[in-house]
Design an enzyme around this catalytic site. Structure first.
Site, PDB file in Angstrom:
ATOM      1  N   CYS A   2       0.857  -1.185   0.000  1.00 55.22           N
ATOM      2  CA  CYS A   2       0.000   0.000   0.000  1.00 55.22           C
ATOM      3  C   CYS A   2       0.893   1.235   0.000  1.00 55.22           C
ATOM      4  CB  CYS A   2      -0.866   0.013   1.259  1.00 55.22           C
ATOM      5  SG  CYS A   2      -1.837  -1.467   1.448  1.00 55.22           S
ATOM      6  N   ARG A  27       1.273   1.869  -5.877  1.00 53.57           N
ATOM      7  CA  ARG A  27       1.433   0.822  -4.847  1.00 53.57           C
ATOM      8  C   ARG A  27       0.093   0.236  -4.426  1.00 53.57           C
ATOM      9  NH1 ARG A  27       6.334   0.662  -2.126  1.00 53.57           N
ATOM     10  NH2 ARG A  27       5.293  -0.305  -0.354  1.00 53.57           N
ATOM     11  N   TRP A  77      -3.928  -1.518  -1.198  1.00 50.86           N
ATOM     12  CA  TRP A  77      -3.966  -2.720  -2.037  1.00 50.86           C
ATOM     13  C   TRP A  77      -4.510  -3.799  -1.111  1.00 50.86           C
ATOM     14  CZ3 TRP A  77      -3.769  -3.722  -7.021  1.00 50.86           C
ATOM     15  CH2 TRP A  77      -3.693  -5.043  -7.437  1.00 50.86           C
ATOM     16  N   ASN A 103       0.441  -0.917   6.147  1.00 46.74           N
ATOM     17  CA  ASN A 103       0.820  -1.701   4.976  1.00 46.74           C
ATOM     18  C   ASN A 103       1.345  -3.022   5.499  1.00 46.74           C
ATOM     19  OD1 ASN A 103       1.670  -2.644   2.494  1.00 46.74           O
ATOM     20  ND2 ASN A 103       3.631  -1.593   2.581  1.00 46.74           N
ATOM     21  N   GLY A 104       0.847  -4.148   4.951  1.00 46.20           N
ATOM     22  CA  GLY A 104       1.351  -5.453   5.380  1.00 46.20           C
ATOM     23  C   GLY A 104       0.218  -6.366   5.794  1.00 46.20           C
ATOM     24  N   GLU A 486       6.539 -20.515 -20.389  1.00 40.00           N
ATOM     25  CA  GLU A 486       6.510 -19.167 -19.803  1.00 40.00           C
ATOM     26  C   GLU A 486       7.717 -18.359 -20.285  1.00 40.00           C
ATOM     27  OE1 GLU A 486       4.601 -17.216 -18.537  1.00 40.00           O
ATOM     28  OE2 GLU A 486       5.757 -15.763 -17.384  1.00 40.00           O
ATOM     29  N   LYS A 490       7.415 -14.775 -22.319  1.00 42.99           N
ATOM     30  CA  LYS A 490       8.080 -13.537 -21.895  1.00 42.99           C
ATOM     31  C   LYS A 490       8.851 -12.933 -23.054  1.00 42.99           C
ATOM     32  CE  LYS A 490       6.410 -12.784 -18.127  1.00 42.99           C
ATOM     33  NZ  LYS A 490       5.258 -13.410 -18.658  1.00 42.99           N
ATOM     34  N   GLU A 493       6.353 -11.553 -25.781  1.00 43.17           N
ATOM     35  CA  GLU A 493       5.575 -10.344 -25.450  1.00 43.17           C
ATOM     36  C   GLU A 493       6.466  -9.145 -25.159  1.00 43.17           C
ATOM     37  OE1 GLU A 493       3.041 -10.753 -22.047  1.00 43.17           O
ATOM     38  OE2 GLU A 493       4.428 -11.994 -20.965  1.00 43.17           O
ATOM     39  N   HIS A 509       9.794 -35.603 -32.434  1.00 40.51           N
ATOM     40  CA  HIS A 509       8.538 -35.779 -33.186  1.00 40.51           C
ATOM     41  C   HIS A 509       8.269 -34.605 -34.100  1.00 40.51           C
ATOM     42  CE1 HIS A 509       7.697 -39.282 -30.739  1.00 40.51           C
ATOM     43  NE2 HIS A 509       8.042 -38.579 -29.681  1.00 40.51           N
ATOM     44  N   LYS A 611      -2.771  -5.030 -19.631  1.00 34.54           N
ATOM     45  CA  LYS A 611      -2.492  -5.736 -18.385  1.00 34.54           C
ATOM     46  C   LYS A 611      -3.616  -6.706 -18.049  1.00 34.54           C
ATOM     47  CE  LYS A 611      -0.301  -6.964 -14.782  1.00 34.54           C
ATOM     48  NZ  LYS A 611       0.814  -7.912 -15.028  1.00 34.54           N
TER      49      LYS A 611
HETATM   50  C1  AGP Z   1       1.508 -12.504 -18.915  1.00 34.76           C
HETATM   51  O1  AGP Z   1       2.819 -11.969 -19.001  1.00 34.76           O
HETATM   52  C2  AGP Z   1       0.570 -11.848 -19.897  1.00 34.76           C
HETATM   53  N1  AGP Z   1       0.477 -10.464 -19.629  1.00 34.76           N
HETATM   54  C3  AGP Z   1      -0.768 -12.566 -20.012  1.00 34.76           C
HETATM   55  O2  AGP Z   1      -0.509 -13.838 -20.548  1.00 34.76           O
HETATM   56  C4  AGP Z   1      -1.587 -12.756 -18.708  1.00 34.76           C
HETATM   57  O3  AGP Z   1      -0.957 -13.714 -17.908  1.00 34.76           O
HETATM   58  C5  AGP Z   1      -2.985 -13.281 -19.100  1.00 34.76           C
HETATM   59  O4  AGP Z   1      -3.615 -12.294 -19.887  1.00 34.76           O
HETATM   60  C6  AGP Z   1      -3.855 -13.610 -17.888  1.00 34.76           C
HETATM   61  O5  AGP Z   1      -4.068 -12.448 -17.127  1.00 34.76           O
HETATM   62  P1  AGP Z   1      -4.700 -12.618 -15.649  1.00 34.76           P
HETATM   63  O6  AGP Z   1      -3.725 -13.432 -14.861  1.00 34.76           O
HETATM   64  O7  AGP Z   1      -4.867 -11.226 -15.129  1.00 34.76           O
HETATM   65  O8  AGP Z   1      -6.018 -13.326 -15.795  1.00 34.76           O
END
Ligand code: AGP
Length: 616
Positions: A2, A27, A77, A103-104, A486, A490, A493, A509, A611
């Protein structure tokens, strides 16, 4: 995580506090609040509103607060209690004399709340914070000054906390305390400041004092005094802030994402806080599904998108191994169209950092219509997905600003492990000592992740070496396979280059046709505890290397067998096979972040991405 501001001096405290909160809104932005002690009448005035800081600003425009030169403020938060006006900070003592922001996470707040209620206190919110206002006020009403009251109260608290308080009957001071949570003092001329970080006061002063563990600080116009929780004089760390404001909001890092990568040890510790006792017995109070219903679960389906889906793939290995419950993992956007077989004994686990991903929300709404139990694993308190679920495990990672998820992912893994162990505990699949041993392993994860972060410069060097790569492959087996996925995501994206994750056994395969001279291939090698897996992974590395690939091998730091096949070797701390994704993912996050930075990309807001994807 927070945002906290405290002020005492000659300026209007309302302006200083609101401006400070605006600098700290990254935050936390579930709610915001302020408390001031009126200069004229010494009356404590507060206002607090759910939602963004602008809601509070509008409220105090419509209902102005009296002039004051002492005040505190908070942007929340949420961890305990939904983000609404009542749960917003500041919280007041029983008689409205003391105001507190926090905060915490206070681990023993339930016991303290019970004690207060038995003593006749009426607590209005669901938060762990409110009990501290009542405890502090009881102390000052018994004759202690606020500093002594804070020392005495902190000695009773367990967990992680930054507390900042004011006492209407002593407007000369603001008192704060910290344990395992950030707190810094801004030192001015005839005025002093308190903040969660320097962004709170950097436009007023660059002279700062960082508090140490278990310390109390009292600020007045005249000065700053630091003690420990027993009242003994203590020292903070004095320093000059040379960041600009933008850097201050990112804690001195260039990107929120890089800051969040380095926050992961703290985030993992917070995800574990208060969820197991000293004997390793798990207590997931927020799982509001009865033990009987959990015992009747005969299938688990994990739904999520992107990185959250990969967390589910890791969870599958752990949950099936620990509970022997069949566990499927499905892309949320595919889930309801495949007409899944759901009964009231199916547990659908929805993983979502934002709690607002439309595909995942639609998936759980379908599950609810089929009478399945739904449990959310989420980082955003009060968001739609947990609100529409039967139960929730919050990941407590704090706001994740970078679009590319990092601490959100690692804390999702932690929450999945906790769920798997909790199910095993409730269903008796594992003995208490076996669960306790795994909980102890989880408790070591913050330090093990830190050990990987300490290698950051080496990994950044990789980004320099491969910054012209036009394609990168990632290989893994077992729980390392989702790590490969993953790592590839990364890179896609952030660096906008082709990257693909494979199960290493899949190479022969088809994908092995992709291998050519100089192609970078990241290889996640399982711990040696699982010989078959370990040896087969080494065979896969030999196969790609024999065809000219440049192998970047992630393996246990003392693994003697991998070196001959690694063009680059990244040592990982030794952890159990199922928990290795927690440490193995970190080098891949650092690599992608650094490569994208070198390419001049906006790491926090990559092109075409959001996001939270709130459309299907
Ligand atoms: C992750 O780096 C991406 N931004 C994306 O795959 C994200 O994980 C996905 O859109 C799911 O989002 P959420 O966890 O908020 O549901």
């Amino acid at each position: 995580m927070c945002g906290i501001v405290g002020y005492v001096g000659e300026q209007q405290a309302r302006d200083v506090v609101i401006e400070g909160l605006r600098r700290l809104e990254y935050r936390g932005y579930d709610s915001a609040g302020i408390a001031l002690i009126g200069t004229a009448d010494g009356v404590l005035s507060t206002d607090k509103r759910a939602g963004k800081l602008t809601n509070l600003e509008k409220a105090i425009e419509e209902h102005p607060l009296p002039p004051a030169t002492t005040g505190i403020g908070h942007t929340r938060w949420a961890t305990h209690g939904a983000p609404n006006d009542v749960n917003a900070h500041p919280h007041l003592g029983a008689h409205g004399r003391v105001a507190v922001v926090h905060n915490g996470i206070i681990e023993n707040f339930a016991r303290l709340r019970d004690e207060l209620e038995r003593a006749g206190h009426e607590l209005l919110s669901e938060t762990d914070t409110e009990i501290t206002a009542h405890l502090l006020e009881t102390e000052v009403e018994s004759g202690h000054d606020l500093t002594t009251a804070m020392q005495r109260t902190c000695r009773r608290l367990e967990g992680a906390f930054t507390l900042v308080a004011i006492d209407a009957e002593d407007p000369s001071r603001v008192v704060a305390a910290r344990r395992n949570s950030p707190l810094v003092v801004g030192i001015g001329e005839g005025e002093n400041f308190i903040g969660s970080d320097v962004a709170a006061f950097i436009e007023h002063t660059r002279e700062a004092l960082e508090l140490g563990q278990d310390q109390v600080v009292t600020i007045t116009r005249e000065g700053v005094a630091v003690t420990d929780f027993d009242g003994n004089e203590a020292e903070g760390r004095r320093y000059h802030v040379d960041w600009d404001l933008a850097a201050a909001e990112k804690g001195g890092f260039d990107w929120f994402m890089r800051k969040e990568i380095f926050e992961q040890p703290r985030a993992i510790a917070d995800a574990l806080l208060g969820r197991h006792d000293e004997d390793g017995q798990l207590q997931l109070d927020e799982v509001r599904i009865s033990d009987g219903e959990l015992r009747d679960i005969d299938k688990i389906i994990i739904v999520g998108c992107g990185t959250a889906n990969y967390a589910g793939l890791v969870a599958k290995y752990a949950i099936e191994h620990w509970t022997r419950i069949p566990c499927e993992v499905e892309l949320a956007h595919e889930f309801r169209y495949r007409d899944p077989i759901l009964t009231r004994n199916t547990l659908v686990v929805a993983i979502s950092q934002s709690g607002e991903t439309a595909d995942t929300l639609m998936a759980i709404r379908h599950a609810v219509t089929q009478r399945a139990k739904v449990l959310a694993i989420c980082n955003t308190n009060g968001s739609t997905i947990p609100r529409e679920s039967d139960a929730v495990i919050y990941t407590h990672a704090g706001p994740e600003i970078g679009v590319a998820s990092t601490k959100g992912f690692l804390t999702q893994l932690i929450a999945c492990y906790l769920l798997g162990l909790y199910l095993a505990q409730v269903r008796g699949n594992k003995y208490g000592d076996e669960i306790a041993a795994l909980v102890r392993e989880l408790a070591q994860m913050p330090d093990k992740v830190q050990a990987v972060l300490d290698q950051a410069e080496t990994i950044y060097g990789l980004a320099e070496r491969f910054q012209d790569a036009r394609s990168v492959l990632f290989l893994g087996r077992h729980a390392g396979f989702p790590v490969a996925l993953e790592g590839a995501l990364k890179l896609k994206e952030l660096a906008y280059i082709h990257a693909e994750g494979f199960a290493a056994g899949e190479l022969k395969h088809g994908p092995i046709a992709l291998i050519e001279e100089g192609l970078p291939v990241f290889c996640v090698v399982p711990p040696r505890g699982r010989d078959q897996l370990h040896d087969k992974m080494i065979s896969a590395i030999q196969e790609v290397r024999a065809r000219g690939a440049l192998t970047i091998v992630l393996a246990e730091e003392d693994d003697p067998e991998v070196a001959p096949y690694a063009d680059v070797l990244i040592g990982l701390p030794t952890v159990p096979t199922l928990l290795q994704p927690v440490v193995a993912t970190v080098p891949l996050q650092l690599f992608a972040c650094e490569l994208a930075t070198r390419m001049g990309h906006d790491v926090d807001q990559p092109r075409n991405l959001a996001k939270s994807v709130t459309v299907e």
